[in-house]
Design a protein around this motif. Structure first.
Motif, PDB file in Angstrom:
ATOM      1  N   PRO A 222       0.802  -1.233   0.000  1.00  0.00           N
ATOM      2  CA  PRO A 222       0.000   0.000   0.000  1.00  0.00           C
ATOM      3  C   PRO A 222       0.826   1.270   0.000  1.00  0.00           C
ATOM      4  CG  PRO A 222      -0.926  -1.594   1.529  1.00  0.00           C
ATOM      5  CD  PRO A 222       0.385  -2.163   1.069  1.00  0.00           C
ATOM      6  N   ASP A 223       2.066   1.237   0.516  1.00  0.00           N
ATOM      7  CA  ASP A 223       2.892   2.441   0.492  1.00  0.00           C
ATOM      8  C   ASP A 223       3.721   2.567  -0.782  1.00  0.00           C
ATOM      9  OD1 ASP A 223       4.572   0.347   0.933  1.00  0.00           O
ATOM     10  OD2 ASP A 223       5.608   1.226   2.657  1.00  0.00           O
ATOM     11  N   SER A 252       2.701   5.273  -7.035  1.00  0.00           N
ATOM     12  CA  SER A 252       1.398   5.711  -6.519  1.00  0.00           C
ATOM     13  C   SER A 252       0.462   5.857  -7.709  1.00  0.00           C
ATOM     14  CB  SER A 252       1.514   7.036  -5.760  1.00  0.00           C
ATOM     15  OG  SER A 252       1.981   8.056  -6.633  1.00  0.00           O
ATOM     16  N   HIS A 255      -5.125   7.731 -10.395  1.00  0.00           N
ATOM     17  CA  HIS A 255      -6.498   7.398 -10.783  1.00  0.00           C
ATOM     18  C   HIS A 255      -6.914   6.096 -10.111  1.00  0.00           C
ATOM     19  CE1 HIS A 255     -10.106   7.139 -13.131  1.00  0.00           C
ATOM     20  NE2 HIS A 255      -9.725   6.028 -13.744  1.00  0.00           N
ATOM     21  N   ARG A 256      -8.023   6.114  -9.408  1.00  0.00           N
ATOM     22  CA  ARG A 256      -8.550   4.962  -8.672  1.00  0.00           C
ATOM     23  C   ARG A 256      -7.564   4.458  -7.614  1.00  0.00           C
ATOM     24  NH1 ARG A 256     -12.962   2.423 -11.454  1.00  0.00           N
ATOM     25  NH2 ARG A 256     -13.219   3.170 -13.586  1.00  0.00           N
ATOM     26  N   GLY A 257      -6.757   5.346  -7.102  1.00  0.00           N
ATOM     27  CA  GLY A 257      -5.784   4.929  -6.112  1.00  0.00           C
ATOM     28  C   GLY A 257      -6.423   4.387  -4.845  1.00  0.00           C
ATOM     29  N   GLU A 258      -7.548   4.969  -4.428  1.00  0.00           N
ATOM     30  CA  GLU A 258      -8.210   4.494  -3.219  1.00  0.00           C
ATOM     31  C   GLU A 258      -8.776   3.087  -3.418  1.00  0.00           C
ATOM     32  OE1 GLU A 258     -11.089   7.329  -2.074  1.00  0.00           O
ATOM     33  OE2 GLU A 258      -9.631   8.914  -1.607  1.00  0.00           O
ATOM     34  N   GLN A 259      -9.355   2.830  -4.587  1.00  0.00           N
ATOM     35  CA  GLN A 259      -9.878   1.494  -4.849  1.00  0.00           C
ATOM     36  C   GLN A 259      -8.749   0.456  -4.843  1.00  0.00           C
ATOM     37  OE1 GLN A 259     -12.347   1.357  -8.372  1.00  0.00           O
ATOM     38  NE2 GLN A 259     -13.180   3.393  -7.981  1.00  0.00           N
ATOM     39  N   TRP A 260      -7.642   0.804  -5.469  1.00  0.00           N
ATOM     40  CA  TRP A 260      -6.503  -0.123  -5.486  1.00  0.00           C
ATOM     41  C   TRP A 260      -5.983  -0.372  -4.065  1.00  0.00           C
ATOM     42  CZ3 TRP A 260      -1.543   1.274  -3.886  1.00  0.00           C
ATOM     43  CH2 TRP A 260      -0.563   0.288  -4.060  1.00  0.00           C
ATOM     44  N   ALA A 261      -5.861   0.673  -3.263  1.00  0.00           N
ATOM     45  CA  ALA A 261      -5.364   0.513  -1.891  1.00  0.00           C
ATOM     46  C   ALA A 261      -6.305  -0.357  -1.055  1.00  0.00           C
ATOM     47  CB  ALA A 261      -5.186   1.885  -1.238  1.00  0.00           C
ATOM     48  N   ASP A 262      -7.606  -0.191  -1.270  1.00  0.00           N
ATOM     49  CA  ASP A 262      -8.559  -1.025  -0.530  1.00  0.00           C
ATOM     50  C   ASP A 262      -8.391  -2.502  -0.888  1.00  0.00           C
ATOM     51  OD1 ASP A 262      -9.558   1.227   0.667  1.00  0.00           O
ATOM     52  OD2 ASP A 262     -11.254   1.440  -0.712  1.00  0.00           O
ATOM     53  N   SER A 265      -4.968  -3.877   0.529  1.00  0.00           N
ATOM     54  CA  SER A 265      -5.019  -3.963   1.990  1.00  0.00           C
ATOM     55  C   SER A 265      -5.861  -5.153   2.449  1.00  0.00           C
ATOM     56  CB  SER A 265      -5.597  -2.666   2.573  1.00  0.00           C
ATOM     57  OG  SER A 265      -4.793  -1.558   2.225  1.00  0.00           O
TER      58      SER A 265
END
Length: 541
Positions: A222-223, A252, A255-262, A265
């Motif tokens: 995630p980092d 990083s 685009h869609r970074g939050e979806q990928w991180a979810d 994780s």
């Protein structure tokens, strides 16, 4: 209306089933690039060897043969790398198989067209629905020779299809042929060699749910730390435990970074691909995963607020807003794009035009109606002859890319896409709508009229403004016009309700009604509170 083909049923396009995002691998050291090239070259060699085995198996390939291919590759790589290589080979063989089938259809269409035109007398004029004979005896003779060439090609391709033989080039046939025309491409032999090697590398790994960060082979934390599981023969290059190599740079996703991180994780599957852009001297990382398709919006719900009809053209998108009754409202819209230049520039132009279109539809809560275009059988010279300009025009229309882009972008905004049959939309739109939509201050084009026709077809209305001649007089005894308004719509054409007052000519008011509706000398109005008000007539249903 004899001779017209049947119009296919319209449908709401389902949303995308997958997501792919890309970012640049920055701050790579020289050692990182060397390791990536070595790993990609080694796995590319294994992929080429496996693809040859898969093509040789042909139609006799089964699950046992697949497992045997994987067992052969595992000692030189790993079990997961072998699984990714064999799956990619199988997908590439299947893609070549589909292309072979499309080639057969194209040859059959060309043969049928030449056979038809050869059967007609030389110089016979063509009609709107069928081409005529060839213009001269010389052209007739040349086409008869071409017919034999196409028949010979079709026989060979059919033999390959029956035997399950396909012809695939890892790296691309176009780049391979460029090797013989380096002067025209403006490349030197070393420059072409770099592109060829980069195209043949294999650095992609499928994800696994339940594994750490969703992928054991190419792992991205995630980092943003990127690490690769090295093949067995290159394990000496590892700089981390368990035979892994960690890249110096971090990534990083904008685009869609939050979806990928979810996903990472939660240890859900994410597939990765690493590739080099030799022209720019950059490395890129692409992440992809599958998503459950969103339930399609019912067609009736998509029509509630009207429709935005869109006509696709070679240099712009023509659009017009329609109300639920099929009436064009407002002014025509045009979203232009320039398809000259590089592929990246063309792709950016398409995205910009679609973004403006979707934002307009979102503001007005409209669904989008677009043609289900497919020019696969329309580009052949056998059908259009010497009309090279027209063939170039339809070949330059990015229909497939537009459709894929608009579906994925509309799904993010919650906009429904309705696909309609493109049959006769331009012809009938120009016939029935171009002149009525032209005013003293606005000249409607053929493309604007086609957008109205597309929107009306998506709303379930005929393209014609009226499907029956006007009644023989102005009285109401002729009933509703065929396509003027819905039967239940109030205030439209039909028998008027009987209301008090002398305004009704069909039923003479009696004395009591005359006294009740007579205007007194005072200002107070003593008419009945119930008054029928006729809305403005709609153009259509």
């Amino acid at each position: 209306m004899g001779g017209l083909r049947e119009v296919a049923a319209l449908f709401v396009v389902p949303g995308p089933s997958g997501v792919a995002i890309r970012t640049r691998l920055k701050h790579l050291s020289d050692e990182d690039e060397v390791v990536l090239r070595l790993v990609g070259g080694h796995l590319g060699m294994l992929a080429a060897r496996d693809l040859k085995t898969r093509c040789a198996a042909g139609l006799e390939h089964d699950a046992e043969a697949w497992a045997q291919r994987k067992r052969i590759l595992t000692p030189e790589s790993s079990s997961r790398w072998a699984g990714s290589v064999t799956k990619a080979s199988h997908d590439q063989w299947a893609l070549a198989r589909r292309g072979q089938h499309a080639h057969i259809k194209s040859l059959q269409a060309g043969i049928a067209m030449i056979t038809h035109r050869l059967s007609l007398p030389v110089g016979e004029k063509s009609s709107k629905r069928a081409p005529g004979g060839y213009g001269s005896r010389r052209e007739w003779h040349a086409k008869s020779r071409r017919l034999h060439v196409l028949q010979d090609r079709l026989e060979k391709v059919r033999a390959d299809w029956a035997a399950g033989r396909v012809r695939v080039v890892r790296g691309g046939k176009r780049l391979l042929n460029t090797r013989h025309h380096l002067d025209q491409a403006g490349l030197s032999e070393p420059e072409w060699r770099k592109r060829w090697q980069a195209a043949r590398r294999f650095l992609q790994a499928d994800g696994e749910s339940g594994k750490k960060f969703g992928n054991e082979t190419v792992r991205v934390t995630p980092d943003g730390e990127v690490s690769i599981k090295l093949p067995a023969t290159l394990a000496r290059l590892a700089n981390a435990p368990q035979g892994r190599y960690v890249l110096a740079g971090r990534v990083s996703f904008a685009h869609r970074g939050e979806q990928w991180a979810d996903r990472v994780s939660a240890n859900r599957a994410v597939a990765y691909r690493i590739h080099e852009d030799v022209q720019r001297g950059r490395w890129y990382l692409t992440a992809s995963w599958t998503v459950p398709p969103a339930p399609a919006v019912p067609l009736a719900a998509a029509r509630v607020h009207g429709m935005l009809g869109v006509d696709t053209n070679a240099e712009h998108l023509a659009a017009w807003r329609l109300d639920p009754h099929g009436n064009p409202t407002g002014a025509p819209l045009r979203f232009g794009y320039d398809l000259s230049g590089t592929t990246t520039h063309r792709d950016a132009q398409i995205r910009h035009a679609l973004t403006s279109l979707l934002h307009f539809a979102k503001r007005h809560c409209l669904a989008i109606a677009i043609e289900d275009l497919d020019f696969g059988a329309e580009k052949t010279r056998e059908k259009h002859g010497r009309r090279t300009r027209f063939r170039k025009l339809i070949s330059g229309m990015p229909t497939s890319r537009l459709q894929a882009r608009i579906v994925s972008m509309a799904a993010e905004l919650g906009i429904a896409i309705v696909a309609v049959d493109p049959a006769y939309t331009s012809r009938w739109g120009a016939q029935h709508w171009q002149k009525p939509l032209t005013t003293t201050t606005r000249k409607a084009t053929r493309h604007d009229a086609a957008a109205v026709a597309i929107g009306r077809r998506a709303l379930g209305h005929p393209i014609r403004r009226r499907t029956a001649p006007p009644p023989h007089d102005r009285s109401d005894r002729a009933g509703h016009r065929t396509v003027q308004a819905r039967p239940g719509a109030p205030g439209c054409e039909g028998p008027r309700p009987c209301v008090p007052g002398p305004r009704t000519r069909s039923v003479p008011p009696d004395a009591e009604r005359k006294r009740a509706t007579r205007t007194p000398n005072t200002v107070r109005d003593v008419r009945s509170d119930h008054e029928w008000v006729q809305d403005s007539l709609l153009l259509t249903e």
